[in-house]
Design a protein around this motif. Structure first.
Motif, PDB file in Angstrom:
ATOM      1  N   GLY A  74       0.793  -1.217   0.000  1.00  0.00           N
ATOM      2  CA  GLY A  74       0.000   0.000   0.000  1.00  0.00           C
ATOM      3  C   GLY A  74       0.825   1.266   0.000  1.00  0.00           C
ATOM      4  O   GLY A  74       0.702   2.122  -0.874  1.00  0.00           O
ATOM      5  N   PHE A  75       1.685   1.380   0.997  1.00  0.00           N
ATOM      6  CA  PHE A  75       2.459   2.603   1.162  1.00  0.00           C
ATOM      7  C   PHE A  75       3.312   2.933  -0.024  1.00  0.00           C
ATOM      8  O   PHE A  75       3.265   4.005  -0.593  1.00  0.00           O
ATOM      9  CB  PHE A  75       3.428   2.416   2.338  1.00  0.00           C
ATOM     10  CG  PHE A  75       2.956   3.091   3.571  1.00  0.00           C
ATOM     11  CD1 PHE A  75       2.694   2.354   4.700  1.00  0.00           C
ATOM     12  CD2 PHE A  75       2.790   4.455   3.602  1.00  0.00           C
ATOM     13  CE1 PHE A  75       2.251   2.971   5.846  1.00  0.00           C
ATOM     14  CE2 PHE A  75       2.351   5.081   4.750  1.00  0.00           C
ATOM     15  CZ  PHE A  75       2.081   4.333   5.881  1.00  0.00           C
ATOM     16  N   ASN A  96       5.356   6.302  -4.422  1.00  0.00           N
ATOM     17  CA  ASN A  96       6.117   6.308  -5.648  1.00  0.00           C
ATOM     18  C   ASN A  96       5.470   7.146  -6.729  1.00  0.00           C
ATOM     19  O   ASN A  96       6.115   7.990  -7.365  1.00  0.00           O
ATOM     20  CB  ASN A  96       6.290   4.855  -6.108  1.00  0.00           C
ATOM     21  CG  ASN A  96       7.099   4.751  -7.377  1.00  0.00           C
ATOM     22  OD1 ASN A  96       6.617   5.060  -8.454  1.00  0.00           O
ATOM     23  ND2 ASN A  96       8.329   4.320  -7.235  1.00  0.00           N
ATOM     24  N   ILE A  97       4.179   6.941  -6.909  1.00  0.00           N
ATOM     25  CA  ILE A  97       3.506   7.670  -7.977  1.00  0.00           C
ATOM     26  C   ILE A  97       3.384   9.142  -7.637  1.00  0.00           C
ATOM     27  O   ILE A  97       3.577  10.023  -8.484  1.00  0.00           O
ATOM     28  CB  ILE A  97       2.121   7.081  -8.238  1.00  0.00           C
ATOM     29  CG1 ILE A  97       2.298   5.655  -8.703  1.00  0.00           C
ATOM     30  CG2 ILE A  97       1.381   7.904  -9.267  1.00  0.00           C
ATOM     31  CD1 ILE A  97       1.034   4.996  -9.128  1.00  0.00           C
ATOM     32  N   VAL A  98       3.068   9.419  -6.376  1.00  0.00           N
ATOM     33  CA  VAL A  98       2.933  10.823  -6.015  1.00  0.00           C
ATOM     34  C   VAL A  98       4.256  11.554  -6.150  1.00  0.00           C
ATOM     35  O   VAL A  98       4.308  12.722  -6.522  1.00  0.00           O
ATOM     36  CB  VAL A  98       2.394  10.963  -4.574  1.00  0.00           C
ATOM     37  CG1 VAL A  98       2.375  12.400  -4.162  1.00  0.00           C
ATOM     38  CG2 VAL A  98       1.011  10.390  -4.505  1.00  0.00           C
ATOM     39  N   LYS A  99       5.331  10.855  -5.894  1.00  0.00           N
ATOM     40  CA  LYS A  99       6.625  11.499  -6.055  1.00  0.00           C
ATOM     41  C   LYS A  99       6.804  11.941  -7.503  1.00  0.00           C
ATOM     42  O   LYS A  99       7.266  13.046  -7.777  1.00  0.00           O
ATOM     43  CB  LYS A  99       7.744  10.543  -5.650  1.00  0.00           C
ATOM     44  CG  LYS A  99       9.085  11.180  -5.768  1.00  0.00           C
ATOM     45  CD  LYS A  99      10.151  10.409  -4.991  1.00  0.00           C
ATOM     46  CE  LYS A  99      11.424  11.246  -4.963  1.00  0.00           C
ATOM     47  NZ  LYS A  99      12.615  10.441  -5.043  1.00  0.00           N
ATOM     48  N   PHE A 158      -5.167  -0.204  -4.293  1.00  0.00           N
ATOM     49  CA  PHE A 158      -5.534   0.783  -3.291  1.00  0.00           C
ATOM     50  C   PHE A 158      -4.508   1.895  -3.231  1.00  0.00           C
ATOM     51  O   PHE A 158      -4.847   3.076  -3.217  1.00  0.00           O
ATOM     52  CB  PHE A 158      -5.678   0.110  -1.930  1.00  0.00           C
ATOM     53  CG  PHE A 158      -6.096   1.054  -0.852  1.00  0.00           C
ATOM     54  CD1 PHE A 158      -5.210   1.454   0.125  1.00  0.00           C
ATOM     55  CD2 PHE A 158      -7.380   1.559  -0.828  1.00  0.00           C
ATOM     56  CE1 PHE A 158      -5.591   2.332   1.108  1.00  0.00           C
ATOM     57  CE2 PHE A 158      -7.775   2.444   0.159  1.00  0.00           C
ATOM     58  CZ  PHE A 158      -6.872   2.835   1.124  1.00  0.00           C
ATOM     59  N   GLY A 159      -3.233   1.525  -3.209  1.00  0.00           N
ATOM     60  CA  GLY A 159      -2.171   2.524  -3.175  1.00  0.00           C
ATOM     61  C   GLY A 159      -2.249   3.416  -4.402  1.00  0.00           C
ATOM     62  O   GLY A 159      -2.097   4.633  -4.337  1.00  0.00           O
ATOM     63  N   LEU A 160      -2.514   2.801  -5.522  1.00  0.00           N
ATOM     64  CA  LEU A 160      -2.649   3.519  -6.790  1.00  0.00           C
ATOM     65  C   LEU A 160      -3.783   4.524  -6.706  1.00  0.00           C
ATOM     66  O   LEU A 160      -3.657   5.683  -7.104  1.00  0.00           O
ATOM     67  CB  LEU A 160      -3.000   2.488  -7.854  1.00  0.00           C
ATOM     68  CG  LEU A 160      -2.465   2.719  -9.243  1.00  0.00           C
ATOM     69  CD1 LEU A 160      -0.979   2.648  -9.202  1.00  0.00           C
ATOM     70  CD2 LEU A 160      -2.997   1.624 -10.141  1.00  0.00           C
ATOM     71  N   LEU A 161      -4.898   4.054  -6.182  1.00  0.00           N
ATOM     72  CA  LEU A 161      -6.070   4.904  -6.084  1.00  0.00           C
ATOM     73  C   LEU A 161      -5.769   6.134  -5.245  1.00  0.00           C
ATOM     74  O   LEU A 161      -6.097   7.255  -5.609  1.00  0.00           O
ATOM     75  CB  LEU A 161      -7.216   4.106  -5.460  1.00  0.00           C
ATOM     76  CG  LEU A 161      -8.565   4.804  -5.445  1.00  0.00           C
ATOM     77  CD1 LEU A 161      -8.991   5.083  -6.863  1.00  0.00           C
ATOM     78  CD2 LEU A 161      -9.594   3.930  -4.752  1.00  0.00           C
ATOM     79  N   ILE A 162      -5.144   5.903  -4.102  1.00  0.00           N
ATOM     80  CA  ILE A 162      -4.782   7.020  -3.235  1.00  0.00           C
ATOM     81  C   ILE A 162      -3.892   8.001  -3.974  1.00  0.00           C
ATOM     82  O   ILE A 162      -4.069   9.209  -3.876  1.00  0.00           O
ATOM     83  CB  ILE A 162      -4.043   6.523  -1.986  1.00  0.00           C
ATOM     84  CG1 ILE A 162      -4.899   5.575  -1.212  1.00  0.00           C
ATOM     85  CG2 ILE A 162      -3.581   7.689  -1.150  1.00  0.00           C
ATOM     86  CD1 ILE A 162      -5.202   5.987   0.173  1.00  0.00           C
ATOM     87  N   VAL A 209     -12.068  -3.829  -8.753  1.00  0.00           N
ATOM     88  CA  VAL A 209     -12.715  -2.534  -8.512  1.00  0.00           C
ATOM     89  C   VAL A 209     -11.700  -1.428  -8.268  1.00  0.00           C
ATOM     90  O   VAL A 209     -11.737  -0.367  -8.898  1.00  0.00           O
ATOM     91  CB  VAL A 209     -13.675  -2.637  -7.296  1.00  0.00           C
ATOM     92  CG1 VAL A 209     -14.098  -1.264  -6.842  1.00  0.00           C
ATOM     93  CG2 VAL A 209     -14.875  -3.472  -7.647  1.00  0.00           C
ATOM     94  N   LEU A 210     -10.753  -1.673  -7.349  1.00  0.00           N
ATOM     95  CA  LEU A 210      -9.784  -0.641  -7.005  1.00  0.00           C
ATOM     96  C   LEU A 210      -8.932  -0.244  -8.193  1.00  0.00           C
ATOM     97  O   LEU A 210      -8.705   0.941  -8.449  1.00  0.00           O
ATOM     98  CB  LEU A 210      -8.892  -1.117  -5.851  1.00  0.00           C
ATOM     99  CG  LEU A 210      -9.596  -1.192  -4.498  1.00  0.00           C
ATOM    100  CD1 LEU A 210      -8.712  -1.888  -3.484  1.00  0.00           C
ATOM    101  CD2 LEU A 210      -9.951   0.197  -4.009  1.00  0.00           C
ATOM    102  N   ASN A 211      -8.455  -1.240  -8.923  1.00  0.00           N
ATOM    103  CA  ASN A 211      -7.590  -0.922 -10.048  1.00  0.00           C
ATOM    104  C   ASN A 211      -8.336  -0.202 -11.155  1.00  0.00           C
ATOM    105  O   ASN A 211      -7.828   0.747 -11.750  1.00  0.00           O
ATOM    106  CB  ASN A 211      -6.933  -2.194 -10.589  1.00  0.00           C
ATOM    107  CG  ASN A 211      -5.739  -2.602  -9.753  1.00  0.00           C
ATOM    108  OD1 ASN A 211      -4.743  -1.893  -9.704  1.00  0.00           O
ATOM    109  ND2 ASN A 211      -5.841  -3.721  -9.079  1.00  0.00           N
ATOM    110  N   THR A 212      -9.565  -0.650 -11.402  1.00  0.00           N
ATOM    111  CA  THR A 212     -10.342   0.021 -12.437  1.00  0.00           C
ATOM    112  C   THR A 212     -10.585   1.469 -12.062  1.00  0.00           C
ATOM    113  O   THR A 212     -10.427   2.381 -12.860  1.00  0.00           O
ATOM    114  CB  THR A 212     -11.702  -0.687 -12.614  1.00  0.00           C
ATOM    115  OG1 THR A 212     -11.475  -2.077 -12.717  1.00  0.00           O
ATOM    116  CG2 THR A 212     -12.403  -0.182 -13.856  1.00  0.00           C
ATOM    117  N   TRP A 213     -10.976   1.659 -10.828  1.00  0.00           N
ATOM    118  CA  TRP A 213     -11.212   3.010 -10.337  1.00  0.00           C
ATOM    119  C   TRP A 213      -9.959   3.868 -10.508  1.00  0.00           C
ATOM    120  O   TRP A 213     -10.019   4.998 -10.986  1.00  0.00           O
ATOM    121  CB  TRP A 213     -11.598   2.926  -8.856  1.00  0.00           C
ATOM    122  CG  TRP A 213     -12.134   4.177  -8.261  1.00  0.00           C
ATOM    123  CD1 TRP A 213     -12.265   5.396  -8.845  1.00  0.00           C
ATOM    124  CD2 TRP A 213     -12.617   4.325  -6.936  1.00  0.00           C
ATOM    125  NE1 TRP A 213     -12.793   6.299  -7.970  1.00  0.00           N
ATOM    126  CE2 TRP A 213     -13.021   5.670  -6.783  1.00  0.00           C
ATOM    127  CE3 TRP A 213     -12.750   3.455  -5.852  1.00  0.00           C
ATOM    128  CZ2 TRP A 213     -13.538   6.150  -5.597  1.00  0.00           C
ATOM    129  CZ3 TRP A 213     -13.273   3.951  -4.672  1.00  0.00           C
ATOM    130  CH2 TRP A 213     -13.656   5.284  -4.556  1.00  0.00           C
TER     131      TRP A 213
END
Lengths: 368, 372, 247
Positions: B194-195, B200-203, B275-279, B359-363
């Protein structure tokens, strides 16, 4: 002074603009208190039980309905097939199975030794033991009801009083810990990250070039976090008093004073971390792994310290949060005054003073 | 397809050069698996008893030595007044007070009912409960151990004729670590998955390199796959390290199929990474990402039944645990490792987790718009 | 003979809420020219570029880049353009070589082509000794030159440069522009935004943005004549003086 105010205003602007972060910083303590207060409990209730009644007579039926009536147990199913126990356990559909031997009623009436077998899914040994104890108590109760003649015998009756927490709520144990946790997150992690971010983006140097002393820059950085922490602490206390029904038995003033001490402690730690790291990621990691995690594990609010091996107990003493937790418990739950906690306060003071000294020194060194 | 290859190459290089991430991957399992199981011990033992003996008779001394001999209790103080004993409770030097009243022996000889007074520090509700239970059992044993000669004439046996026998399955030695370690493994995998992904992406967002990617012909789902795959691998690596530590340090070997475990982890990681991606699609700064991920992780972990039993939660809370993917992983870990559950036992949970993943990944993919 | 237009816009507009960032701009960019977008900070240059690149959806108006509609075919556009942003486009934690190879691969160049391009780039930029170094360790000017070269590695029809030379000394800027000239010679259209006056002089045609509108568009020479000034500085000052946004 005016310049300082300008800086403080800027820092507040930063913090207030980040609505998502604010939401979490305010929401987190509320959620935690509610979670710990209403959801998380070590109590054992609704134990899913399987009944295997190989006797099927009046006595067993009576005992079974006694158990059914008890809120601690939830009878999932009744079966004669002992193999089903394994099925239920493996699927996680039951945690306990109660086996009545054949001719249960008859044997029992004839005053022969009768055995009831409890099979427990002992994955969680505490749960299993507690459930077994409860069920045994019910059985013995049932037994003495039936063997009313035996009432004549001599007994020792214990009169029990539960101190500080007569309803055995989980909250008194957790709430002081939640306070410590939230303060650490805001004052250590967020402070460290915010200063590290300025360093990373290079705006720190701009700040340092201004005519204001670096010390005051740091002060301006921590003031918004300080304010946030105060708000959070107050909301936690309000929640626990009004929603969880845990009154503050001791002096609120003393509590505030001790909390301030702890906050200064955390802020010094935050500054220290930010000085020693070069990136936000690193600041975050050190705060999380090096500070928060050990605190959650070893400060005593989640897990009892006395059960830990010596090494860990010793390590726990190094954590300021552990001392703060003890202090808060003493004031809020036990209603004790300063004389009872002067030792812990002194220790906290010592840790705070040294942290503050070291971090300021390191900050100065880093500047040169 | 080719683009994914290039994306993966870049990701892996970046990960291995990122000391912070490497540190978490190595340090986190070690800390969590080596410290947490020792710390997370809810067993109740060594209950400190402060005794107030007002009788000072041979009978009261018999009771005292029974308590001393018990595995559960430690007799730490003997005072002559309740108030003195209370101080010990205040200072946490004792957990409970047992007061033996004056006339204890006399009452026994006269066969009158006795009252003993017990005061328990109930701040820790569990400890208080169990402690009280143990004490009552000890008293019962003491009671029953009394020589029959001094007793009644009714001829009835003193011992209860109904005995309850225990069989403890899956964890016969009642080892709490056996229970905690699989759960901690689940925790480990969740945190890494998750973390790290979110950060990583937000960076990349913060630094601006994501815009560069947005301007290229890289397709959305390629980009996301390029992010998911390395961390998925990492998650498995961490899990393997964790399994090894469990075996080497705690001697815990899975009763059930390890392949099943890996299979479940595979699907689970997709959900957690999603989930991490979604965040990350919601955050603009690393600061936000860290905080938000921490917040959700904390809620998920606490309510997943890792430390406190789900069955004991209020109905509405039990319902919410069903929406929490971590719950399923922890259950499955414990089921397979401790009880040897098989695929059929675990299938419904696998299905739910797979659904989460989808669901999470699609979102997340939907949210990640290259054009805004 | 009509010249091929690489960019065609018609009343292109971008609004954020009730703030109009770009107001009905209309212009055309010819193939192979160096087209400059001059303006103060906040004038809307970056917003315009983002719309043309397919990074941002216009609120109204039309635009076609490399013959593709920005509304309907943003992904097609991306295949045929290069982009270099203010914030930088290279991965700091990858080496020079790794960055070149990565972007080459992303743009679909085959391995052989990637190899030859890589050698070409390194030769051209004189980075032989820096090949295995992390981009983070390169001085700013070199990073920018490399970023530009990487942006056109796939020989796009047009390359968008958003304030590419911010923070770099005049000498480096000249060198950078030499690269731009070479690209233009190779028939790559260059769309560059800048707030440096001397760079404005290097463009074939220049458009001046003030408060989200195009206040002037022509060759630098014609602009100077038309407004009766000797330097673009003065011209810009005249137009920007009335500006309400930015600084």
């Amino acid at each position: 002074m005016k310049r300082l105010l300008a800086f403080i205003k800027k820092e507040f602007a930063h913090v207030l603009r980040d609505k998502k972060t604010l939401l979490i910083l305010f929401g987190m303590p509320v959620v935690q208190v509610l979670l710990f207060g209403f959801v998380l409990t070590h109590e054992v209730k609704n134990v899913k039980t399987l009944i295997i009644d190989q006797s099927q007579d009046a006595t067993s039926a009576k005992l079974i309905s006694k158990i059914k009536a008890n809120p601690y147990f939830k009878i999932e199913a009744s079966t004669l097939n002992v193999r089903r126990v394994e099925q239920y356990f493996k699927k996680g559909n039951a945690k306990l199975a109660m086996v009545f031997p054949a001719n249960f009623g008859r044997e029992h009436a004839g005053l022969h030794r009768t055995k009831i077998q409890l099979i427990a899914d002992a994955s969680d040994p505490n749960y299993a033991t507690t459930a077994e104890n409860y069920l045994t108590a019910i059985v013995q109760d049932f037994n003495s009801e039936i063997n009313w003649e035996a009432d004549i015998r001599y007994t020792i009756q214990p009169e029990m009083r539960m101190l500080y927490n007569p309803e055995l709520k989980g909250a008194p144990n957790f709430v002081p810990g939640v306070m410590a946790l939230v303060l650490m997150i805001i004052c250590v992690m967020m402070t460290a990250i915010s200063i590290a971010k300025e360093k990373e983006t290079g705006t720190m140097e701009i700040l340092l070039l201004s005519p204001i002393k670096p010390f005051w820059i740091i002060v301006s950085k921590i003031i918004p976090h300080l304010v946030l922490s105060v708000i959070d602490v107050i909301s936690i206390l309000l929640l626990s008093v009004f929603v969880l029904d845990i009154p503050i038995k001791g002096s609120v003033l003393l509590l505030m004073a001790e909390s301030t001490l702890f906050v200064v402690n955390c802020l010094s730690l935050g500054i220290f971390i930010s000085v020693e790291t070069s990136s936000q990621q690193a600041a975050m990691l050190i705060s999380l792994m090096g500070m928060l995690l050990p605190t959650i594990l070893l400060s005593g609010f989640m897990f009892p310290i006395e059960n830990m091996p010596e090494v860990l107990q010793w390590g726990s003493n190094l954590l300021p949060a552990k001392w703060f937790y003890t202090i808060v418990k003493a004031i809020v739950i036990k209603g004790l005054g300063f004389p009872a906690i002067w030792k812990e306060t002194l220790i906290l003071l010592a840790i705070t003073a040294s942290l503050l000294g070291i971090s300021l020194k390191r900050f100065k060194i880093r500047l040169e | 397809m080719r683009t994914i290859k290039f994306l993966l190459g870049k990701e892996l290089k970046q990960i291995f050069r990122n000391k912070s991430i490497l540190a978490i991957i190595v340090v986190a399992p070690i800390i969590q698996l080596l410290i947490l199981p020792f710390a997370a011990n809810y067993e109740v033992r060594d209950i400190d008893v402060s005794l107030v003996d007002r009788d000072h008779s041979s009978y009261s001394r018999k009771l005292i030595s029974k308590i001393q001999g018990s595995n559960y209790f430690r007799l730490t103080h003997c005072d002559d007044s309740f108030d003195k004993a209370y101080r010990h409770i205040e200072s946490d030097a004792a957990d409970l007070i047992l007061e033996i009243p004056n006339g204890f022996e006399r009452n026994r000889i006269l066969e009158k009912h006795q009252q003993l007074f017990i005061a328990v520090n109930a701040i820790n509700g569990t400890k208080a409960n169990l402690g009280a239970n143990y004490l009552i059992r000890t008293l019962q044993e003491f009671n029953e151990g009394l020589p029959t000669g001094a007793m009644n004439n009714s001829g009835l046996a003193q011992r209860s004729n109904l005995e309850v026998v225990f069989s403890n399955w899956y964890n016969p030695h009642l080892n709490y670590k056996r229970f905690m370690v699989p759960g901690i493994l689940a925790l480990l995998v969740t945190m890494i998955g998750g973390f790290v992904t979110a950060l990583n992406i937000v960076k990349e967002k913060e630094v601006g390199t994501i815009e560069q990617i947005n301007v290229t012909p890289i397709k959305k789902h390629h980009f996301i796959l390029g992010k998911l795959i390395p961390f998925w691998v990492l998650g498995n690596v961490v899990f393997t390290i964790g399994l090894l530590i469990s075996q080497l340090v705690y001697g815990i070997v899975s009763e059930g199929s390890i392949l099943l475990l890996y299979g479940f982890i595979t699907v689970y990681l997709l959900a957690v990474l999603g989930f991490g991606l979604l965040i990350s699609t919601f955050c603009e700064s690393q600061q936000q990402a860290i905080l938000i991920t921490f917040f959700f992780m904390m809620i998920f972990i606490l309510t997943a039944g890792l430390f406190t039993p789900i069955d004991s939660m209020p109905e509405w809370a039990q319902f919410t645990t069903k929406l929490n993917p971590v719950t399923y992983l922890i259950e499955v870990m414990r089921m397979v490792i401790l009880k040897g559950s098989t695929l059929t036992d675990v299938l419904p949970k696998l299905g739910v987790v797979a659904l989460f993943g989808v669901v999470l990944n699609t979102w997340a993919i939907f949210n990640y718009k290259k054009t805004n | 003979m009509t010249e091929e237009h690489v960019i065609k816009t018609d009343k292109l507009t971008k609004r954020f809420g009730d703030f109009t960032a770009i107001h009905a701009i209309t212009f055309k960019v010819n193939k192979g020219e160096i087209f400059g977008f001059l303006g103060a900070n906040g004038a809307g240059k970056t917003t315009a570029v983002r719309m043309l690149c397919g990074l941002s959806r216009p609120t109204s108006g039309n635009a076609e880049v490399v013959g593709c509609d920005v509304y309907k075919q943003p992904e097609e556009i991306k295949k045929n353009i290069g982009y270099m942003s203010q914030k930088f486009s290279l991965y700091e934690d990858l080496t020079v070589l790794e960055n070149i190879r990565f972007f080459g691969g992303i743009y679909g160049l085959c391995s052989a082509r990637i190899k030859s391009k890589t050698n070409e780039l390194i030769e051209q930029l004189g980075l032989q000794n820096e090949v295995k170094k992390l981009v983070a360790s390169l001085p700013l000017g070199w990073k920018q030159k490399l970023a530009f070269s990487v942006a056109i590695i796939h020989n796009p029809k047009i390359v968008f440069l958003d304030e590419p030379t911010s923070g770099v000394d005049p000498l480096m800027r000249r060198q950078f522009w030499e690269l731009i000239y070479e690209a233009a010679n190779d028939e790559i259209t260059v769309f560059v935004t800048t707030h440096y006056m001397d760079e404005a002089e290097y463009c074939d045609r220049l458009s001046i943005m003030v408060d989200g509108r195009i206040e002037a568009l022509d060759t630098p020479r014609n602009l100077k004549e038309r407004f009766g000034v000797t330097t673009l500085d003065e011209l810009f000052y005249q137009l920007a003086r009335e500006a309400k946004r930015g600084g």
